[in-house]
Motif scaffolding. Structure first.
Motif, PDB file in Angstrom:
ATOM      1  N   LEU A 168       0.854  -1.188   0.000  1.00 38.95           N
ATOM      2  CA  LEU A 168       0.000   0.000   0.000  1.00 38.95           C
ATOM      3  C   LEU A 168       0.889   1.237   0.000  1.00 38.95           C
ATOM      4  O   LEU A 168       1.773   1.372   0.856  1.00 38.95           O
ATOM      5  N   TRP A 169       0.647   2.124  -0.962  1.00 36.51           N
ATOM      6  CA  TRP A 169       1.396   3.375  -1.039  1.00 36.51           C
ATOM      7  C   TRP A 169       0.566   4.485  -0.409  1.00 36.51           C
ATOM      8  O   TRP A 169      -0.462   4.883  -0.925  1.00 36.51           O
ATOM      9  N   ASP A 170       1.007   4.975   0.756  1.00 30.25           N
ATOM     10  CA  ASP A 170       0.330   6.025   1.519  1.00 30.25           C
ATOM     11  C   ASP A 170      -1.024   5.556   2.045  1.00 30.25           C
ATOM     12  O   ASP A 170      -1.539   4.489   1.665  1.00 30.25           O
ATOM     13  N   THR A 171      -1.610   6.369   2.933  1.00 31.80           N
ATOM     14  CA  THR A 171      -2.865   5.963   3.580  1.00 31.80           C
ATOM     15  C   THR A 171      -3.929   7.053   3.549  1.00 31.80           C
ATOM     16  O   THR A 171      -5.000   6.886   4.128  1.00 31.80           O
ATOM     17  N   GLY A 172      -3.667   8.193   2.887  1.00 29.57           N
ATOM     18  CA  GLY A 172      -4.678   9.219   2.715  1.00 29.57           C
ATOM     19  C   GLY A 172      -4.938  10.059   3.953  1.00 29.57           C
ATOM     20  O   GLY A 172      -4.199  10.019   4.932  1.00 29.57           O
ATOM     21  N   SER A 173      -6.013  10.827   3.900  1.00 32.91           N
ATOM     22  CA  SER A 173      -6.400  11.718   4.997  1.00 32.91           C
ATOM     23  C   SER A 173      -7.260  10.985   6.016  1.00 32.91           C
ATOM     24  O   SER A 173      -7.966  10.021   5.686  1.00 32.91           O
ATOM     25  N   HIS A 174      -7.234  11.473   7.236  1.00 29.20           N
ATOM     26  CA  HIS A 174      -8.150  10.961   8.251  1.00 29.20           C
ATOM     27  C   HIS A 174      -9.572  11.343   7.844  1.00 29.20           C
ATOM     28  O   HIS A 174      -9.814  12.469   7.402  1.00 29.20           O
ATOM     29  N   PRO A 175     -10.536  10.436   7.985  1.00 32.57           N
ATOM     30  CA  PRO A 175     -11.907  10.748   7.540  1.00 32.57           C
ATOM     31  C   PRO A 175     -12.555  11.913   8.281  1.00 32.57           C
ATOM     32  O   PRO A 175     -13.541  12.471   7.795  1.00 32.57           O
ATOM     33  N   GLU A 176     -12.015  12.306   9.430  1.00 34.08           N
ATOM     34  CA  GLU A 176     -12.573  13.433  10.175  1.00 34.08           C
ATOM     35  C   GLU A 176     -11.772  14.716   9.938  1.00 34.08           C
ATOM     36  O   GLU A 176     -11.847  15.660  10.744  1.00 34.08           O
ATOM     37  N   ALA A 177     -11.063  14.775   8.811  1.00 32.87           N
ATOM     38  CA  ALA A 177     -10.233  15.951   8.509  1.00 32.87           C
ATOM     39  C   ALA A 177     -11.029  17.241   8.584  1.00 32.87           C
ATOM     40  O   ALA A 177     -10.544  18.260   9.110  1.00 32.87           O
ATOM     41  N   GLY A 178     -12.247  17.234   8.066  1.00 34.96           N
ATOM     42  CA  GLY A 178     -13.066  18.443   8.040  1.00 34.96           C
ATOM     43  C   GLY A 178     -13.905  18.658   9.278  1.00 34.96           C
ATOM     44  O   GLY A 178     -14.651  19.639   9.359  1.00 34.96           O
ATOM     45  N   ASP A 179     -13.801  17.763  10.250  1.00 40.71           N
ATOM     46  CA  ASP A 179     -14.602  17.849  11.480  1.00 40.71           C
ATOM     47  C   ASP A 179     -13.753  18.166  12.700  1.00 40.71           C
ATOM     48  O   ASP A 179     -14.056  17.732  13.809  1.00 40.71           O
ATOM     49  N   GLY A 180     -12.679  18.910  12.474  1.00 44.47           N
ATOM     50  CA  GLY A 180     -11.842  19.342  13.587  1.00 44.47           C
ATOM     51  C   GLY A 180     -10.580  18.549  13.787  1.00 44.47           C
ATOM     52  O   GLY A 180      -9.745  18.919  14.622  1.00 44.47           O
ATOM     53  N   TYR A 181     -10.416  17.458  13.042  1.00 43.01           N
ATOM     54  CA  TYR A 181      -9.194  16.660  13.203  1.00 43.01           C
ATOM     55  C   TYR A 181      -7.989  17.422  12.665  1.00 43.01           C
ATOM     56  O   TYR A 181      -6.918  17.418  13.274  1.00 43.01           O
ATOM     57  N   TRP A 182      -8.149  18.055  11.498  1.00 45.17           N
ATOM     58  CA  TRP A 182      -7.091  18.922  10.970  1.00 45.17           C
ATOM     59  C   TRP A 182      -7.178  20.287  11.642  1.00 45.17           C
ATOM     60  O   TRP A 182      -8.289  20.782  11.905  1.00 45.17           O
ATOM     61  N   PRO A 183      -6.042  20.939  11.896  1.00 48.96           N
ATOM     62  CA  PRO A 183      -6.076  22.304  12.450  1.00 48.96           C
ATOM     63  C   PRO A 183      -6.847  23.237  11.525  1.00 48.96           C
ATOM     64  O   PRO A 183      -6.717  23.170  10.300  1.00 48.96           O
ATOM     65  N   GLU A 184      -7.639  24.121  12.105  1.00 48.24           N
ATOM     66  CA  GLU A 184      -8.514  24.991  11.322  1.00 48.24           C
ATOM     67  C   GLU A 184      -7.765  25.830  10.289  1.00 48.24           C
ATOM     68  O   GLU A 184      -8.199  25.906   9.134  1.00 48.24           O
ATOM     69  N   PRO A 185      -6.634  26.475  10.627  1.00 53.51           N
ATOM     70  CA  PRO A 185      -5.956  27.288   9.593  1.00 53.51           C
ATOM     71  C   PRO A 185      -5.500  26.463   8.401  1.00 53.51           C
ATOM     72  O   PRO A 185      -5.544  26.930   7.256  1.00 53.51           O
ATOM     73  N   LEU A 186      -5.082  25.229   8.671  1.00 57.10           N
ATOM     74  CA  LEU A 186      -4.622  24.369   7.586  1.00 57.10           C
ATOM     75  C   LEU A 186      -5.796  23.888   6.738  1.00 57.10           C
ATOM     76  O   LEU A 186      -5.722  23.879   5.499  1.00 57.10           O
ATOM     77  N   TYR A 187      -6.888  23.515   7.398  1.00 54.13           N
ATOM     78  CA  TYR A 187      -8.050  23.052   6.629  1.00 54.13           C
ATOM     79  C   TYR A 187      -8.656  24.191   5.817  1.00 54.13           C
ATOM     80  O   TYR A 187      -9.187  23.964   4.724  1.00 54.13           O
TER      81      TYR A 187
END
Length: 269
Positions: free
Chosen positions: A57-76
């Motif tokens: 497997l090459w890479d694993t992608g984004s966390h499914p909760e990226a848009g629900d606060g998992y990613w820092p707000e400025p970055l999202y």
């Protein structure tokens, strides 16, 4: 050449200003001091390399909760993975005909949050996770201090993982499947050369977000470059790989949606 296949997994869409990925794309001038900004769609992808020796497997992608606060707000706010919640790793693998249990090894091109968000699926297992030494160091440095890059989240990769650390510029993973160190975007980006029966697949990954980075040698935007000098050296290495290969070569970029779609799901499937 080995009878392997490469299956591309579509992991969704990121919306961002094209100026982030092509340096100078929307620079103002005296004649046009306020140029229009191009908010474009970019692909997030993974791949499964089904090799006679192992399934990778090459890479694993984004966390499914990226848009629900998992990613820092400025970055999202800058890089919106708008459909991350529709792209769980297991589901996308299933659509390609694979299961987590089929994966013998994982290669992390690098550990940014849009690439490492599914690594927790391999926590506590003996599945080897390949990463370059310089990437692992920089990821922990970034995630655990106030230095480095904000694009690393400890929650993505600070798990009980069976790390296999790549120390050199090249590493043979399997027959006709070689990992290549491509520093620039980050200190430890890994690409790959995969020699298939009919063509060679050259995985540039985030060394080249889009075609303009490769064909026009336009650097990534400053916020996406750890080192422009290293980035240019890595680009010339990739181009030399193409020049010295006396057969068709397909170059797979990190986030170019049109390029990704042109490969119609992969090679030799």
């Amino acid at each position: 050449m080995v009878d392997a296949s490469v299956h591309l997994l579509d992991r969704g869409r990121v919306r961002a200003d094209r100026g982030f990925v092509v340096d100078g794309y929307t620079m103002g001038t005296a004649d046009e001091p306020n140029p229009d900004h191009d908010i474009a769609e970019f692909v997030v992808w993974n791949a499964v390399v089904d090799h006679p020796d192992c399934t990778v497997l090459w890479d694993t992608g984004s966390h499914p909760e990226a848009g629900d606060g998992y990613w820092p707000e400025p970055l999202y706010a800058a890089f919106q993975h708008v459909d991350a919640d529709e792209h769980h790793l297991e589901s996308d693998l299933d659509r390609a005909g694979f299961d987590l249990a089929d994966i013998d090894a994982v290669v992390m091109s690098h550990l940014h949050l849009d690439h490492a968000g599914g690594l927790a699926a391999f926590a506590g297992t003996d599945t080897p996770v390949y990463v370059h030494e310089e990437e692992l160091k920089f990821a922990y440095y970034s995630a655990k201090t106030t230095e480095g890059s904000i694009a690393y989240l400890a929650a993505d990769f600070d798990h009980d993982l069976a790390w296999e650390v790549v120390h050199r510029d090249r590493h043979t993973l399997a027959s006709d499947f070689e990992l290549v160190h491509l520093p620039g975007h980050t200190p430890g980006v890994l690409g790959a050369r995969i020699d298939l029966p009919e063509e060679t697949v050259l995985v540039a990954g985030d060394e080249c977000y889009v075609d303009a980075n490769f064909t026009e040698e336009a650097p990534l935007g400053p916020g996406l470059l750890w080192s422009e000098r290293d980035w240019l050296d890595s680009l010339h290495l990739l181009k030399e790989e193409v020049r010295r290969t006396d057969r068709p070569v397909d170059v797979l970029y990190g986030h170019d949606l049109e390029r990704f779609q042109s490969f119609d799901g992969g090679w030799n499937r």
